[in-house]
Motif scaffolding. Structure first.
Motif, PDB file in Angstrom:
ATOM      1  N   PHE A  39     132.634  26.023 126.765  1.00  0.00           N
ATOM      2  CA  PHE A  39     132.176  27.285 127.344  1.00  0.00           C
ATOM      3  C   PHE A  39     132.239  27.291 128.861  1.00  0.00           C
ATOM      4  N   GLU A  40     133.033  26.417 129.446  1.00  0.00           N
ATOM      5  CA  GLU A  40     133.157  26.373 130.897  1.00  0.00           C
ATOM      6  C   GLU A  40     133.808  27.626 131.459  1.00  0.00           C
ATOM      7  N   GLY A  41     134.479  28.400 130.625  1.00  0.00           N
ATOM      8  CA  GLY A  41     135.107  29.629 131.070  1.00  0.00           C
ATOM      9  C   GLY A  41     134.123  30.745 131.373  1.00  0.00           C
ATOM     10  N   LEU A  42     132.872  30.552 131.016  1.00  0.00           N
ATOM     11  CA  LEU A  42     131.859  31.545 131.380  1.00  0.00           C
ATOM     12  C   LEU A  42     131.406  31.241 132.797  1.00  0.00           C
ATOM     13  N   PRO A  43     131.849  32.017 133.752  1.00  0.00           N
ATOM     14  CA  PRO A  43     131.540  31.717 135.156  1.00  0.00           C
ATOM     15  C   PRO A  43     130.046  31.793 135.431  1.00  0.00           C
ATOM     16  N   GLY A  44     129.572  30.823 136.185  1.00  0.00           N
ATOM     17  CA  GLY A  44     128.180  30.842 136.600  1.00  0.00           C
ATOM     18  C   GLY A  44     127.201  30.307 135.583  1.00  0.00           C
ATOM     19  N   LEU A  45     127.646  30.003 134.371  1.00  0.00           N
ATOM     20  CA  LEU A  45     126.734  29.456 133.367  1.00  0.00           C
ATOM     21  C   LEU A  45     126.586  27.966 133.623  1.00  0.00           C
ATOM     22  N   SER A  46     125.355  27.531 133.758  1.00  0.00           N
ATOM     23  CA  SER A  46     125.082  26.133 134.072  1.00  0.00           C
ATOM     24  C   SER A  46     125.379  25.227 132.887  1.00  0.00           C
ATOM     25  N   GLU A  47     125.325  23.937 133.146  1.00  0.00           N
ATOM     26  CA  GLU A  47     125.500  22.955 132.073  1.00  0.00           C
ATOM     27  C   GLU A  47     124.436  23.162 131.004  1.00  0.00           C
ATOM     28  N   ALA A  48     123.216  23.458 131.413  1.00  0.00           N
ATOM     29  CA  ALA A  48     122.135  23.696 130.451  1.00  0.00           C
ATOM     30  C   ALA A  48     122.436  24.931 129.602  1.00  0.00           C
ATOM     31  N   GLY A  49     123.008  25.964 130.206  1.00  0.00           N
ATOM     32  CA  GLY A  49     123.380  27.159 129.458  1.00  0.00           C
ATOM     33  C   GLY A  49     124.463  26.875 128.441  1.00  0.00           C
ATOM     34  N   ARG A  50     125.460  26.090 128.847  1.00  0.00           N
ATOM     35  CA  ARG A  50     126.524  25.715 127.899  1.00  0.00           C
ATOM     36  C   ARG A  50     125.960  24.857 126.775  1.00  0.00           C
ATOM     37  N   GLU A  51     125.035  23.975 127.107  1.00  0.00           N
ATOM     38  CA  GLU A  51     124.396  23.131 126.092  1.00  0.00           C
ATOM     39  C   GLU A  51     123.631  23.997 125.091  1.00  0.00           C
ATOM     40  N   LEU A  52     122.935  25.001 125.587  1.00  0.00           N
ATOM     41  CA  LEU A  52     122.197  25.906 124.707  1.00  0.00           C
ATOM     42  C   LEU A  52     123.153  26.653 123.784  1.00  0.00           C
ATOM     43  N   LEU A  53     124.258  27.171 124.326  1.00  0.00           N
ATOM     44  CA  LEU A  53     125.246  27.849 123.488  1.00  0.00           C
ATOM     45  C   LEU A  53     125.792  26.930 122.408  1.00  0.00           C
ATOM     46  N   CYS A  54     126.109  25.707 122.780  1.00  0.00           N
ATOM     47  CA  CYS A  54     126.623  24.746 121.789  1.00  0.00           C
ATOM     48  C   CYS A  54     125.603  24.511 120.690  1.00  0.00           C
ATOM     49  N   GLY A  55     124.347  24.396 121.078  1.00  0.00           N
ATOM     50  CA  GLY A  55     123.295  24.179 120.086  1.00  0.00           C
ATOM     51  C   GLY A  55     123.122  25.361 119.157  1.00  0.00           C
ATOM     52  N   LEU A  56     123.228  26.556 119.704  1.00  0.00           N
ATOM     53  CA  LEU A  56     123.072  27.755 118.885  1.00  0.00           C
ATOM     54  C   LEU A  56     124.270  27.994 117.975  1.00  0.00           C
ATOM     55  N   LEU A  57     125.464  27.614 118.429  1.00  0.00           N
ATOM     56  CA  LEU A  57     126.683  27.875 117.662  1.00  0.00           C
ATOM     57  C   LEU A  57     127.185  26.663 116.881  1.00  0.00           C
ATOM     58  N   SER A  58     126.401  25.612 116.824  1.00  0.00           N
ATOM     59  CA  SER A  58     126.829  24.405 116.125  1.00  0.00           C
ATOM     60  C   SER A  58     127.193  24.720 114.674  1.00  0.00           C
ATOM     61  N   PHE A  59     128.301  24.183 114.220  1.00  0.00           N
ATOM     62  CA  PHE A  59     128.736  24.396 112.850  1.00  0.00           C
ATOM     63  C   PHE A  59     128.027  23.461 111.878  1.00  0.00           C
ATOM     64  N   GLU A  60     127.388  22.425 112.393  1.00  0.00           N
ATOM     65  CA  GLU A  60     126.651  21.477 111.566  1.00  0.00           C
ATOM     66  C   GLU A  60     125.181  21.896 111.532  1.00  0.00           C
ATOM     67  N   PRO A  61     124.659  22.297 110.376  1.00  0.00           N
ATOM     68  CA  PRO A  61     123.287  22.803 110.308  1.00  0.00           C
ATOM     69  C   PRO A  61     122.228  21.849 110.871  1.00  0.00           C
ATOM     70  N   ASP A  62     122.413  20.553 110.678  1.00  0.00           N
ATOM     71  CA  ASP A  62     121.408  19.602 111.168  1.00  0.00           C
ATOM     72  C   ASP A  62     121.458  19.440 112.689  1.00  0.00           C
ATOM     73  N   GLN A  63     122.527  19.919 113.330  1.00  0.00           N
ATOM     74  CA  GLN A  63     122.647  19.845 114.784  1.00  0.00           C
ATOM     75  C   GLN A  63     122.345  21.185 115.454  1.00  0.00           C
ATOM     76  N   ARG A  64     122.256  22.249 114.666  1.00  0.00           N
ATOM     77  CA  ARG A  64     122.021  23.588 115.208  1.00  0.00           C
ATOM     78  C   ARG A  64     120.564  23.725 115.654  1.00  0.00           C
TER      79      ARG A  64
END
Length: 100
Positions: A39-64
């Motif tokens: 998600f680095e293509g989202l300008p201005g989104l911090s590392e924490a923001g990208r981490e949150l997106l990854c957590g919300l969109l995780s395809f593995e239920p136990d990691q979501r």
């Protein structure tokens, strides 16, 4: 969250269910290969923001992230760029937002 920050649908212009499924699988491959850097293509989104997106969109239920975990995430405690800066991100011609 990604759609709100980018100002356009995540998979805009999908022609049918098969096309939508193919686009979701492309995102999954990118997330597995690049992890939160997907998600680095989202300008201005911090590392924490990208981490949150990854957590919300995780395809593995136990990691979501659960809703409670997401609301408790450090991203909500930091100051990112104003949301208006995300809305200026150019949309890609293939219908995808430039996340990758």
């Amino acid at each position: 969250m990604a759609e709100l920050l980018a100002g356009v649908p995540l998979f805009e212009g999908a022609e049918d269910e098969d096309d939508m499924f193919a686009r979701v699988m492309e995102l999954r491959i990118e997330m597995v290969a690049a992890e939160c850097r997907a998600f680095e293509g989202l300008p201005g989104l911090s590392e924490a923001g990208r981490e949150l997106l990854c957590g919300l969109l995780s395809f593995e239920p136990d990691q979501r992230l659960t809703a409670a975990e997401a609301l408790d995430h450090q991203w909500f405690e930091e100051e990112d760029e104003p949301v208006s800066s995300f809305l200026l991100s150019p949309k890609q011609p293939n219908g995808f937002i430039n996340f990758f």
